[in-house]
Design a protein around this motif. Structure first.
Motif, PDB file in Angstrom:
ATOM      1  N   VAL A  38      -2.352 -21.333  -0.994  1.00 28.23           N
ATOM      2  CA  VAL A  38      -0.879 -21.907  -1.204  1.00 28.23           C
ATOM      3  C   VAL A  38      -0.810 -23.259  -0.324  1.00 28.23           C
ATOM      4  N   ASP A  42       1.294 -26.763  -4.314  1.00 27.16           N
ATOM      5  CA  ASP A  42       1.072 -25.539  -5.077  1.00 27.16           C
ATOM      6  C   ASP A  42       2.911 -25.016  -5.682  1.00 27.16           C
ATOM      7  N   LEU A  43       3.364 -25.489  -4.009  1.00 28.45           N
ATOM      8  CA  LEU A  43       4.443 -25.014  -3.585  1.00 28.45           C
ATOM      9  C   LEU A  43       6.112 -26.060  -4.585  1.00 28.45           C
ATOM     10  N   CYS A  65       0.921 -13.203  -8.927  1.00 28.18           N
ATOM     11  CA  CYS A  65       0.802 -12.539  -8.122  1.00 28.18           C
ATOM     12  C   CYS A  65      -0.645 -11.647  -8.250  1.00 28.18           C
ATOM     13  N   VAL A 209      -1.075 -20.918  -8.703  1.00 29.42           N
ATOM     14  CA  VAL A 209      -0.183 -21.012  -6.729  1.00 29.42           C
ATOM     15  C   VAL A 209      -1.464 -19.955  -6.157  1.00 29.42           C
ATOM     16  N   GLY A 210      -1.639 -20.714  -5.277  1.00 29.81           N
ATOM     17  CA  GLY A 210      -2.956 -19.361  -4.669  1.00 29.81           C
ATOM     18  C   GLY A 210      -4.400 -19.444  -5.321  1.00 29.81           C
ATOM     19  N   THR A 247       2.116 -13.946  -0.656  1.00 37.16           N
ATOM     20  CA  THR A 247       2.149 -15.076  -1.756  1.00 37.16           C
ATOM     21  C   THR A 247       3.189 -14.678  -2.291  1.00 37.16           C
ATOM     22  N   VAL A 251       6.503 -17.903  -3.056  1.00 40.36           N
ATOM     23  CA  VAL A 251       6.516 -17.819  -4.330  1.00 40.36           C
ATOM     24  C   VAL A 251       7.804 -18.019  -4.655  1.00 40.36           C
ATOM     25  N   THR A 302       1.393 -25.037   5.500  1.00 39.07           N
ATOM     26  CA  THR A 302       0.984 -25.073   4.904  1.00 39.07           C
ATOM     27  C   THR A 302      -0.125 -26.121   4.172  1.00 39.07           C
TER      28      THR A 302
END
Length: 438
Positions: A38, A42-43, A65, A209-210, A247, A251, A302
Motif C-alpha cells: 500500500v 494507491d491511497l 482485498c 491497492v496492495g 489493508t 482502503v 505509508t
C-alpha cells in the motif's frame, strides 16, 4: 486458499511435519507485505474513487482485498508446500520466465527507486518547509533505507515495519473518523453497483491497492521468518488474512475521506503521490494544523514502508534469481542449499542482495533531476502491467501440477479466485498499456 478438505491421497508422507498452531503473536510477514504494497499512489487512487463516486464503490475495495488474500496465500503455500522459491517455480515453466524477470527486475527497479524516494521525500518537505528541497529529502530517504536494510536482518526489519504500519493505521483511521462518515451510505456501498463512467475506477480499485511485485516477495518473507515447511501452513494463512484485513481497513478509510471530504465539497486533488500533499492542505483548512501534520506523518509512514519493503523484499528475489542462474550453470538445481540459505538469513548478506540494494538506490537518483526518458516510461509501464497477470496465471499453473504435493494443490475456490484475478489483471494490463504515451 486451497480447501482444507482437499484430496489427500498419496500426498502425505510418513515424514510430514506436524501441524503447528496458528498464533497471533507470530503474525509478521503479512504485515510486511501489506505495508509495502500500500503506497501513496494507491491511497490517492482510492481517494479519487471516493471523491468521484462517494461510497458507491465500497464493495470493490472489499473484493480487492479478497483477491489479494488469494494471491498471497497461493504464493506462501507454494514456498511452504514445496520448499522451493517462487522464482524456482517460474524457472521450471521455461526459460521465458527468466528472460521476462531479468528485464523486469532491472527496469522496474530503476524507475521504482526514483519514484519511492520522491514519494518519501514529499511529506518531509511539507512537514519541514524550507529546510531542504524535495530532491535532498528524497535522497536522504533512499540512503536511510539503504543503510537500514544493509545492516539489519529480517527480524529487525519486521519490527520497524510493524511500528510504521501501526502509525499508518492510527492516522488513516483517525482522519476517516474525523470527517464524520455516513455509516448508512457506507453500508449501502457494499451492494455491487456500477455508476456511469466507473468501470475503470472499479477495476483499478479491485486490482490496484496492495498489488505489486511485493506479493511475490511474500514467500521470501515467510521463509525469512523461519517458516520453511508445510507445518506452518495454518500460521501463514492467519498471517495473510490479518494483512489484507488491515489493508481493507486502509482502503475503506481512504474511500470515506474521499467521499466525505472531497466528494461533498467537489475538491479535486492531483493524481499520484502529490495528491496526498494536496489532501494535507485540505485537512489543514478544514481541521487545523495538528490534523494536517498528523496526516503528513502517516503519509511518510505509508511511503517509507513501501520503500524499505521493496529494498528488502525485491532484493531477496533478485538474490534468489542470481542463485538459480549460478546453480543452472553448475548443472544442479540447488534447491536444498537455497532453502537452508533462506532459513539462516544468509541471503540478506549476499553480494547479489546488496548489489540490487545499490541498484535501487543510486542510479534512480538521476531521475530526481531528469524527466523520465520516453522509452523507459513505456518499458516500465508494459513490464509492470504484465506482472500481476503473470503472477496469477503462473500460480495456477504451478499449484495444479505435479510440482506441488497433492495435499497442497489448489482447491476449487483457490482456482476460481486465481483465475478471476488473472482475468481482472489482464483487463487492467490492456488498459494500462493503451494509456501509455506511445
Amino acid at each position: 486458499m486451497a480447501t482444507e478438505d482437499s484430496t489427500h491421497s498419496g500426498a502425505a508422507t510418513p515424514a510430514a511435519p506436524p501441524v503447528r498452531k496458528a498464533s497471533w503473536k507470530l503474525v509478521g510477514p503479512g504485515i510486511v507485505v501489506a505495508a509495502t504494497g500500500v503506497g501513496a499512489g494507491d491511497l490517492v487512487a482510492t481517494l479519487i474513487a471516493g471523491s468521484k463516486f462517494g461510497y458507491t464503490l465500497m464493495w470493490a475495495a472489499v473484493i480487492g482485498c479478497v483477491v489479494k488474500i488469494a494471491l498471497a496465500e497461493a504464493t506462501g503455500r507454494w514456498h511452504l508446500a514445496t520448499g522451493r522459491t517462487i522464482f524456482d517455480g517460474w524457472r521450471s515453466l521455461g526459460s521465458w520466465t527468466t528472460v521476462y524477470f531479468a528485464i523486469y527486475v532491472v527496469v522496474w527497479g530503476f524507475v521504482y527507486g526514483g519514484t519511492a524516494m520522491s514519494s518519501s521525500g514529499l511529506p518531509l518537505d511539507a512537514l519541514f518547509p524550507g529546510v531542504l528541497d524535495l530532491k535532498a529529502w528524497a535522497i536522504i530517504t533512499g540512503l536511510v533505507g539503504l543503510v537500514f536494510v544493509w545492516f539489519n536482518r529480517y527480524a529487525v526489519f519486521e519490527k520497524v515495519m510493524t511500528v510504521l504500519i501501526g502509525v499508518m493505521f492510527v492516522v488513516v483511521v483517525y482522519v476517516a473518523v474525523r470527517v464524520s462518515p455516513d455509516v448508512g451510505a457506507s453500508f449501502a456501498g457494499l451492494l455491487p453497483v456500477l455508476p456511469d463512467g466507473s468501470l475503470l475506477y472499479t477495476l483499478g480499485l479491485i486490482g490496484g491497492v496492495g498489488g505489486t511485485i511485493t506479493m511475490a516477495a511474500y514467500g521470501y518473507w515467510v521463509n525469512a521468518k523461519g517458516w520453511s515447511d508445510s507445518s506452518w501452513m495454518k500460521m501463514m494463512r492467519l498471517d495473510n488474512r490479518v494483512a489484507y484485513v488491515t489493508t481493507g481497513i486502509f482502503v475503506v478509510a481512504m474511500l470515506i475521506v474521499g467521499a466525505e471530504l472531497l466528494h461533498a465539497s467537489q475538491v479535486a486533488i492531483a493524481e499520484g503521490d502529490k495528491g496526498l500533499a494536496d489532501l494535507g492542505k485540505v485537512l489543514e483548512d478544514r481541521f487545523g494544523g495538528f490534523t494536517a501534520k498528523l496526516f503528513l506523518i502517516g503519509f511518510f509512514a505509508t511511503s517509507f514502508t513501501s520503500l524499505i519493503g521493496v529494498w528488502h523484499g525485491v532484493s531477496l528475489m533478485f538474490a534468489d534469481f542470481v542463485e538459480r542462474l549460478r546453480a543452472a550453470r553448475k548443472g544442479s538445481g540447488g534447491d536444498d542449499e537455497a532453502v537452508v540459505a533462506v532459513a539462516r538469513g544468509s541471503r540478506e548478506r549476499s553480494v547479489p542482495f546488496r548489489a540490487y540494494l545499490l541498484w535501487l538506490t543510486f542510479p534512480p537518483m538521476t531521475l530526481l533531476w531528469l524527466e523520465q526518458p520516453f522509452g523507459l516510461v513505456v518499458a516500465y509501464g508494459v513490464l509492470g502491467a504484465f506482472f500481476m497477470p503473470f503472477l496469477a496465471l503462473t500460480l495456477i499453473w504451478l499449484l495444479n501440477s505435479s510440482r506441488t504435493p497433492q495435499e497442497w494443490r489448489n482447491g476449487i475456490l483457490s482456482n476460481v479466485m486465481l483465475f478471476l484475478s488473472g482475468m481482472l489483471f489482464i483487463v487492467l494490463c490492456v488498459q494500462q498499456v493503451r494509456e501509455l504515451p506511445w
